[in-house]
Design a protein around this motif. Structure first.
Motif, PDB file in Angstrom:
ATOM      1  N   ARG A  67       0.962  -1.133  -0.085  1.00 55.97           N
ATOM      2  CA  ARG A  67       0.048   0.080  -0.043  1.00 55.97           C
ATOM      3  C   ARG A  67       0.875   1.300  -0.103  1.00 55.97           C
ATOM      4  N   GLN A  68       0.933   1.928  -1.087  1.00 56.56           N
ATOM      5  CA  GLN A  68       1.610   3.231  -1.027  1.00 56.56           C
ATOM      6  C   GLN A  68       0.742   4.439  -1.041  1.00 56.56           C
ATOM      7  N   ASN A  69      -0.511   4.306  -1.404  1.00 56.09           N
ATOM      8  CA  ASN A  69      -1.294   5.431  -1.503  1.00 56.09           C
ATOM      9  C   ASN A  69      -1.560   6.127  -0.061  1.00 56.09           C
ATOM     10  N   LYS A  70      -1.288   5.674   1.059  1.00 54.82           N
ATOM     11  CA  LYS A  70      -1.421   6.221   2.323  1.00 54.82           C
ATOM     12  C   LYS A  70      -0.081   6.581   2.893  1.00 54.82           C
ATOM     13  N   GLY A  71       0.779   6.571   2.240  1.00 57.94           N
ATOM     14  CA  GLY A  71       2.323   6.426   2.779  1.00 57.94           C
ATOM     15  C   GLY A  71       2.901   5.183   2.502  1.00 57.94           C
ATOM     16  N   GLU A  72       3.931   5.019   2.334  1.00 62.02           N
ATOM     17  CA  GLU A  72       4.517   3.634   2.000  1.00 62.02           C
ATOM     18  C   GLU A  72       4.615   2.960   3.165  1.00 62.02           C
ATOM     19  N   PHE A  73       3.982   1.595   3.174  1.00 61.65           N
ATOM     20  CA  PHE A  73       4.069   0.575   4.097  1.00 61.65           C
ATOM     21  C   PHE A  73       3.483  -0.571   3.395  1.00 61.65           C
ATOM     22  N   TRP A  74       3.879  -1.939   3.975  1.00 63.75           N
ATOM     23  CA  TRP A  74       3.533  -3.052   3.702  1.00 63.75           C
ATOM     24  C   TRP A  74       2.331  -3.427   4.682  1.00 63.75           C
ATOM     25  N   SER A  75       1.289  -4.103   3.998  1.00 61.87           N
ATOM     26  CA  SER A  75       0.090  -4.392   4.994  1.00 61.87           C
ATOM     27  C   SER A  75       0.208  -6.050   5.125  1.00 61.87           C
ATOM     28  N   VAL A  76      -0.177  -6.501   6.330  1.00 60.93           N
ATOM     29  CA  VAL A  76      -0.285  -8.177   6.282  1.00 60.93           C
ATOM     30  C   VAL A  76      -1.945  -8.393   7.053  1.00 60.93           C
ATOM     31  N   THR A  77      -2.825  -9.073   6.567  1.00 61.18           N
ATOM     32  CA  THR A  77      -4.137  -9.210   7.058  1.00 61.18           C
ATOM     33  C   THR A  77      -4.032 -10.914   7.432  1.00 61.18           C
TER      34      THR A  77
END
Length: 297
Positions: free
Chosen positions: A239-249
């Motif tokens: 996810r880069q649209n909210k600031g760069e970070f990776w997300s894990v669900t």
């Protein structure tokens, strides 16, 4: 001169046959050993180990111990055949214990700046091993020397960058929940790195319980529909649209278990092999520290 050992060849043939496969003639090359060598069974692979002596004029005989190459096989052969032999040769005063701290995130120089002041004057040997994305701190401490205070201070000062010690593999915590349920992983980040690490550690009896779908770039915009037969599901997003970070669900049959975020670092950025490896190991660490405690309540 080398001599072919028929018993070693038959062992290879039987090992393949037990897995429903046929040994190939090219594998016979693993069955040639120096004449007069003692052949030692390799419990973790096909190529046996061996040992022999070389007589030297006016000097003690030279003892040669030969092991196969893969680390898992080296470990198995060492424990089964060699450790007791070496234990009887090396004087107690020369023996050392190895302590390993595995860090994730900071570079080698940053880790060294933390560790070096803590070991000064303690007679401890130190080495650093950078293997993407980890930096290992290795401490060799003489047997009988009490270094508990040094070890505790290093563990404390490394802080959150310390993720494992000794032979611990972070992937094992995640694999520990696979028994008895089906696990699905949708990976939109690592381009197969995550699956490769899992398969590397996954016991054969669990391999059918894990399915992996790789969907580069689409996971963030295309939510995964629930699958009835899946007991645990991982979704790896970028996810880069909210600031760069990776997300894990992480989801189980009852719903969302945990949502995690992994921040890139100057060393490990989006779109790089380094970044994908870092993200993979970070997910394993977060699963161990944040998800597993919830699953086991």
């Amino acid at each position: 001169p080398l001599k072919f050992d028929e018993a070693s060849w038959q062992r290879i043939v039987e090992r393949f046959r037990a897995r429903g496969q046929e040994a190939r003639p090219i594998q016979r090359q693993q069955c040639f050993f120096p004449e007069g060598a003692e052949i030692l069974e390799n419990p973790a692979g096909t190529a046996n180990a061996f040992r022999f002596q070389v007589q030297r004029h006016g000097r003690p005989a030279l003892h040669v111990y030969v092991m196969p190459g893969p680390p898992v096989e080296i470990d198995a052969v060492w424990k089964l055949h060699y450790i007791n032999v070496v234990d009887g040769i090396v004087p107690l005063s020369l023996r050392e214990e190895l302590h390993i701290f595995r860090t994730l995130g900071p570079g080698e120089s940053t880790i060294a700046e933390i560790v070096e002041p803590l070991i000064q004057g303690h007679g401890v040997r130190v080495g650093y091993r950078a293997h993407l994305p980890y930096v290992e701190v290795k401490l060799w401490i003489k047997r009988g020397y009490s270094a508990n205070e040094v070890l505790a201070s290093i563990q404390r000062e490394l802080g959150t960058s310390l993720v494992a010690t000794g032979d611990e593999d972070l992937a094992d915590a995640m694999i520990s929940v696979f028994a008895g349920q089906t696990v699905a992983i949708r990976d939109g980040v690592t381009r197969g790195e995550f699956e490769a690490r899992l398969r590397e550690r996954l016991p054969q009896e669990f391999s059918g319980a894990v399915s992996v779908e790789t969907a580069f770039g689409s996971v963030a915009t295309a939510p995964v529909e629930p699958v009835v037969s899946v007991g645990l599901r991982f979704e790896l997003h970028e996810r880069q649209n909210k600031g760069e970070f990776w997300s894990v669900t992480v989801k189980n049959s009852s719903g969302v278990v945990c949502e995690l975020e992994v921040q890139p670092t100057p060393l490990y950025k989006f779109g790089t092999e380094r970044g994908r490896k870092y993200f993979t190991e970070k997910v394993f660490h977060l699963f161990k520290t944040e998800v597993l405690p919830k699953l086991t309540k």
